[in-house]
Write a protein that holds these residues in place. Structure first.
Motif, PDB file in Angstrom:
ATOM      1  N   UNK A 211      -3.822  -5.919 -10.012  1.00 45.04           N
ATOM      2  CA  UNK A 211      -2.977  -7.071  -9.679  1.00 45.04           C
ATOM      3  C   UNK A 211      -1.760  -6.634  -8.855  1.00 45.04           C
ATOM      4  N   UNK A 212      -1.134  -5.533  -9.279  1.00 45.54           N
ATOM      5  CA  UNK A 212       0.078  -5.066  -8.575  1.00 45.54           C
ATOM      6  C   UNK A 212      -0.227  -4.616  -7.152  1.00 45.54           C
ATOM      7  N   UNK A 213      -1.256  -3.804  -7.003  1.00 46.88           N
ATOM      8  CA  UNK A 213      -1.624  -3.350  -5.653  1.00 46.88           C
ATOM      9  C   UNK A 213      -2.075  -4.535  -4.794  1.00 46.88           C
ATOM     10  N   UNK A 214      -2.820  -5.443  -5.415  1.00 49.36           N
ATOM     11  CA  UNK A 214      -3.333  -6.596  -4.671  1.00 49.36           C
ATOM     12  C   UNK A 214      -2.211  -7.519  -4.227  1.00 49.36           C
ATOM     13  N   UNK A 215      -1.236  -7.734  -5.118  1.00 50.11           N
ATOM     14  CA  UNK A 215      -0.113  -8.614  -4.759  1.00 50.11           C
ATOM     15  C   UNK A 215       0.671  -8.010  -3.599  1.00 50.11           C
ATOM     16  N   UNK A 216       0.858  -6.693  -3.648  1.00 50.73           N
ATOM     17  CA  UNK A 216       1.607  -6.063  -2.549  1.00 50.73           C
ATOM     18  C   UNK A 216       0.819  -6.132  -1.245  1.00 50.73           C
ATOM     19  N   UNK A 217      -0.482  -5.988  -1.356  1.00 52.83           N
ATOM     20  CA  UNK A 217      -1.325  -6.114  -0.155  1.00 52.83           C
ATOM     21  C   UNK A 217      -1.115  -7.491   0.485  1.00 52.83           C
ATOM     22  N   UNK A 218      -1.167  -8.528  -0.342  1.00 59.62           N
ATOM     23  CA  UNK A 218      -1.008  -9.889   0.186  1.00 59.62           C
ATOM     24  C   UNK A 218       0.402 -10.131   0.717  1.00 59.62           C
ATOM     25  N   UNK A 219       1.401  -9.594   0.011  1.00 59.78           N
ATOM     26  CA  UNK A 219       2.782  -9.780   0.475  1.00 59.78           C
ATOM     27  C   UNK A 219       2.952  -9.146   1.854  1.00 59.78           C
TER      28      UNK A 219
END
Ligand code: HEM
Length: 141
Positions: free
Chosen positions: A22-30
């Motif tokens: 979730x953390x890596x994915x959220x940063x990817x999207x941001x």
């Protein structure tokens, strides 16, 4: 085709991501939405400024799919087929967006893993993510 060495690099990096999808994915999207705002057109349903919960939720789904791809590296076409249908036929995401995701993914890895993310690891991940993108964009016809 990935070499044994490339597979090892991919698995080694994934071990560091696993559990933090979730953390890596959220940063990817941001990064994606900020660096390439045109990508936001596909996410209008999240509003003008997607909140952290939305980023974590969608980010987690994207990274979990990458995790499945890591697990089935030799069978990408079969394992990603439903996602390919979704992106091509339902979402109609223009294929030119995929390299943008791949670039942001690599920046996320570099910024978190720093010196641990070697040149060889980046090369292996670039090849692997490109392989995923090829499969996700080949149903446009
Ligand atoms: C949905 C993965 C690239 C736009 C999804 C889902 C996954 C996923 C797992 C959720 C599917 C489901 O709910 O069943 C990926 C992966 C990508 C990628 C692994 C590339 C490596 C892209 C790109 C765009 C995009 C380049 C557009 C810029 C979307 C949208 C949705 C979606 C709009 C639906 C979101 C929602 O339901 O709220 N993707 N995707 N994806 N993807 Fe992708």
């Amino acid at each position: 085709m990935l070499s044994a060495q490339e597979r090892a690099h991919i698995a080694q990096v994934w071990d560091l991501i696993a559990g933090h999808e979730a953390l890596f994915g959220a940063e990817l999207l941001r990064r994606l939405f900020t660096v390439y705002p045109s990508t936001k057109v596909y996410f209008r349903h999240l509003g003008d400024h997607p909140d952290e919960v939305q980023l974590l939720n969608h980010g987690q789904r994207v990274l979990q799919a990458v995790g499945v791809a890591v697990q089935y590296m030799d069978n990408l076409r079969a394992v990603l087929s439903p996602l390919a249908d979704l992106h091509a036929q339902v979402l109609r995401v223009d294929p030119s967006n995929f390299p943008l995701v791949i670039q942001c993914f690599q920046v996320v890895l570099a910024s978190h893993l720093q010196g641990e993310f070697t040149v060889e690891m980046q090369a292996a991940w670039d090849k692997f993510l490109t392989g995923i993108a090829v499969v996700l964009t080949e149903k446009y016809r």
